[in-house]
Write an enzyme that holds these catalytic residues in place. Sequence first.
Site, PDB file in Angstrom:
ATOM      1  N   LYS A 171       0.841  -1.205   0.000  1.00  0.00           N
ATOM      2  CA  LYS A 171       0.000   0.000   0.000  1.00  0.00           C
ATOM      3  C   LYS A 171       0.878   1.258   0.000  1.00  0.00           C
ATOM      4  CE  LYS A 171      -3.786  -2.518   2.070  1.00  0.00           C
ATOM      5  NZ  LYS A 171      -4.408  -3.055   3.275  1.00  0.00           N
ATOM      6  N   GLN A 190      -4.837  -2.261   9.462  1.00  0.00           N
ATOM      7  CA  GLN A 190      -4.547  -3.532   8.797  1.00  0.00           C
ATOM      8  C   GLN A 190      -5.027  -4.708   9.642  1.00  0.00           C
ATOM      9  OE1 GLN A 190      -3.195  -3.907   5.625  1.00  0.00           O
ATOM     10  NE2 GLN A 190      -3.758  -6.037   5.935  1.00  0.00           N
ATOM     11  N   ASP A 216     -11.408   2.291   3.785  1.00  0.00           N
ATOM     12  CA  ASP A 216     -11.665   0.851   3.629  1.00  0.00           C
ATOM     13  C   ASP A 216     -13.167   0.559   3.542  1.00  0.00           C
ATOM     14  OD1 ASP A 216      -9.401  -0.654   3.240  1.00  0.00           O
ATOM     15  OD2 ASP A 216      -9.031  -1.041   5.379  1.00  0.00           O
TER      16      ASP A 216
END
Length: 289
Positions: A53, A97, A120
Site C-alpha cells: 500500500k 490492517q 476501507d
Amino acid sequence: MSAQIIDGKAVAAAQRDRIAAEVADLTAAGVQPGLAAVLVGDDPASHVYVGMKEKDCAAVGMRSLGARLPSDVTQETLHAEIDRLNEDPQVHGIIVQMPLPDHLDEVAAQDRIAPEKDVDGLHPHSQGQLMRGVPTYVPATPLGCQVLLEHYDIPLSGANVVIVGRSTLVGRPLAMLLSRKGVDATVTCCHSRTKDLAAHTRGADIVIMAVGVARMLTADMVREGAVVIDVGITRGEDGKLVGDVDFDGVAEVAGWITPVPGGVGPMTRAMLLENTLRAARTQSGQPSS
Ligand code: NDP
C-alpha cells in the site's frame, strides 16, 4: 479457450495513471492526498500488505504515513493512535490492517475511524450509506469488481448476478452495490448454507466468486457465455496464487473471465487509492476534475 480475458492488471494500471494525474493537480493546489496505515504487531503477511500500500501511494504521488504499534498494544492506545490520525489534516484516509492480535477488538477499531477518513469502507456509516443506495466509501474489492464490469461494458441493468460469499468486506457490499438503483442488477448472495449452489450459478449472467476455496467453481456450474469474476485467493502448495474458479475448465464455457493473479487483486489496490483521492477532495473542498 472461448472466454475473453478481463484484464484487471491493465485496467488497474489505467486507473492508477488517472489517479496520479489527479493527485498531481490536487497537490499543485496545495493538498497532497495522504493515507495512514495502522499496523499492529509482527504478522509477516500484514507487513507485506502495508508495504504494498505504501508503494502504491508513492507510485501515484500520495503521502503514506505508517503507524506501527507493538503486538501487546492496548485497545486504548490503539484508539488514541486512530484519534491522532483522525485529527491530522495531512491524513485523508486511515486503514487499520487486519487481522489484529487476538486481545484487540477489530470492530471497535474500525468504528473509531472518522467516517470521512474511512477509505476501507468498513465503518457502519459507510456500510449504512451503501445500504441506503448513496455510497460514500465502498470497500476496495467490491468497487474494483464494479469498475471492471463497467470498463468492459458488461450490462448490469436487469442482469442476474450470483455472488458466492457474504462477508462484510466483499460479498455483502458487492450485493448492495450492484443491486442499488441506477446499477439495477438482480443479485443473489450465496454462502456455505446455500442449497444446490450449482443451480444458482448456472442461472447467472454474471457469477462472482468470493469464497477462498481453490477452484470450486467448475465448468458444469456455469452457463455458456456467462461472465465470471474471481475474487478468491488461495496459495497453492507450490506457492502460486489460485482463485475460486477452475480457470482452464470454466474459460471453455464462459464469455468473459478474470484470471488469478491479474484480475480483481490489482483493482483492489487501485481502488484504495481512488477512495483516498476522493477523501482528500472531500476534506479539502476541492471539486472532482
Ligand atoms: P470470508 O472467509 O470472510 O467469507 C467467505 C464466504 O464464503 C462466506 O460468506 C462463506 O459462507 C462462503 N463460503 C465458504 N465456503 C463456502 C462454500 N463451500 N460454498 C459457498 N459459500 C461458501 O472471506 P472474504 O470475503 O474476506 O474473502 C473471500 C476470498 O476473497 C478469500 O479467498 C480472500 O483471500 C479473497 N480476497 C481477495 C481480494 C482481492 O483483492 N482479490 C480482497 C479480499 C479478499 P458463510 O458466511 O456461510 O460462512
